[in-house]
Design a protein around this motif. Structure first.
Motif, mmCIF file in Angstrom:
data_model
loop_
_atom_site.group_PDB
_atom_site.id
_atom_site.type_symbol
_atom_site.label_atom_id
_atom_site.label_comp_id
_atom_site.label_asym_id
_atom_site.label_seq_id
_atom_site.Cartn_x
_atom_site.Cartn_y
_atom_site.Cartn_z
ATOM 1 N N GLU A 181 -0.868 5.658 8.639
ATOM 2 C CA GLU A 181 -0.863 5.015 9.908
ATOM 3 C C GLU A 181 -1.460 3.338 9.665
ATOM 4 O OE1 GLU A 181 -2.850 6.062 13.353
ATOM 5 O OE2 GLU A 181 -1.829 8.078 13.304
ATOM 6 N N PRO A 182 -0.486 2.338 9.674
ATOM 7 C CA PRO A 182 -0.799 0.956 9.142
ATOM 8 C C PRO A 182 -2.104 0.526 9.962
ATOM 9 C CG PRO A 182 1.663 1.038 9.749
ATOM 10 C CD PRO A 182 0.917 2.399 10.252
ATOM 11 N N GLY A 183 -2.270 0.873 11.289
ATOM 12 C CA GLY A 183 -3.755 0.441 11.752
ATOM 13 C C GLY A 183 -4.976 1.117 11.151
ATOM 14 N N TRP A 230 0.841 -1.304 -0.037
ATOM 15 C CA TRP A 230 -0.082 0.054 -0.025
ATOM 16 C C TRP A 230 0.970 1.368 0.062
ATOM 17 C CZ3 TRP A 230 -0.113 3.119 4.444
ATOM 18 C CH2 TRP A 230 0.595 2.728 5.633
ATOM 19 N N SER A 231 0.192 2.238 -0.366
ATOM 20 C CA SER A 231 0.823 3.663 -0.556
ATOM 21 C C SER A 231 -0.450 4.711 -0.494
ATOM 22 C CB SER A 231 1.882 3.842 -1.792
ATOM 23 O OG SER A 231 0.938 3.866 -2.738
ATOM 24 N N VAL A 232 0.220 5.718 -0.014
ATOM 25 C CA VAL A 232 -0.890 7.002 -0.043
ATOM 26 C C VAL A 232 -0.375 8.168 -0.884
ATOM 27 C CG1 VAL A 232 -1.922 8.526 1.567
ATOM 28 C CG2 VAL A 232 -1.442 6.284 2.263
ATOM 29 N N ARG A 233 -1.305 8.621 -1.633
ATOM 30 C CA ARG A 233 -0.757 9.819 -2.437
ATOM 31 C C ARG A 233 -1.861 11.153 -2.220
ATOM 32 N NH1 ARG A 233 2.728 6.822 -2.761
ATOM 33 N NH2 ARG A 233 3.995 6.112 -4.601
ATOM 34 N N HIS A 234 -1.509 12.300 -2.532
ATOM 35 C CA HIS A 234 -2.507 13.491 -2.364
ATOM 36 C C HIS A 234 -2.439 13.658 -4.021
ATOM 37 C CE1 HIS A 234 -4.512 17.048 -1.079
ATOM 38 N NE2 HIS A 234 -3.933 17.478 -2.081
ATOM 39 N N LYS A 235 -3.719 13.835 -4.400
ATOM 40 C CA LYS A 235 -3.851 14.068 -6.037
ATOM 41 C C LYS A 235 -4.706 15.041 -6.229
ATOM 42 C CE LYS A 235 -2.213 9.798 -7.318
ATOM 43 N NZ LYS A 235 -1.524 9.342 -8.701
#
Length: 138
Positions: free
Chosen positions: A82-84, A20-25
């Protein structure tokens, strides 16, 4: 220094692992959004949190919070880094039969259940255990 662009690993059980990853788009003329990308067995699912219109209370990071944060009101926020939090969103999406399905999911539909799960986990972690020898509660 850690790279925010790297894929992280979330192990759900002995047979299920997500990257997983997080991005602001941003898109031309579209609202800001935070996107949680989940990868499993070559399938990508995006959980998307779009900034709400005026009065909606739905806010994404865009300068108000740390990158990766989404909120739907005062005191009701999640940090997608956060993984949780990721685990709570994955658990809720799996419970609804949405994973692994690929495509795009509306993160705001999953938000209330994930926020509750994260809040319960944090409350349990903050509650001290009874000292040995104490009688059980009522």
């Amino acid at each position: 220094m850690r790279s925010d662009r790297r894929l992280r690993r979330l192990v759900v059980d002995e047979r299920t692992t997500y990257l997983w990853s997080v991005r602001h788009k941003h898109r031309d003329g579209d609202v800001c959004r935070e996107v949680l990308n989940l990868y499993r067995d070559g399938t990508r699912t995006r959980i998307v949190f779009r900034e709400g219109g005026a009065g909606s209370g739905r806010v994404v990071a865009e300068g108000y919070f740390f990158s990766g944060c989404v909120a739907d009101g005062p005191g009701n926020a999640l940090n997608l880094r956060e993984p949780g939090v990721v685990r709570a969103l994955v658990d809720e999406a799996e419970a609804r039969g949405l994973l692994p399905g690929g495509g795009e999911l509306d993160g705001w539909e999953l938000f209330p259940a994930a926020a509750e799960a994260v809040g319960l986990r944090r409350a349990a972690a903050a509650t001290p255990a009874a000292p040995p020898g104490c009688p059980p509660g009522p």
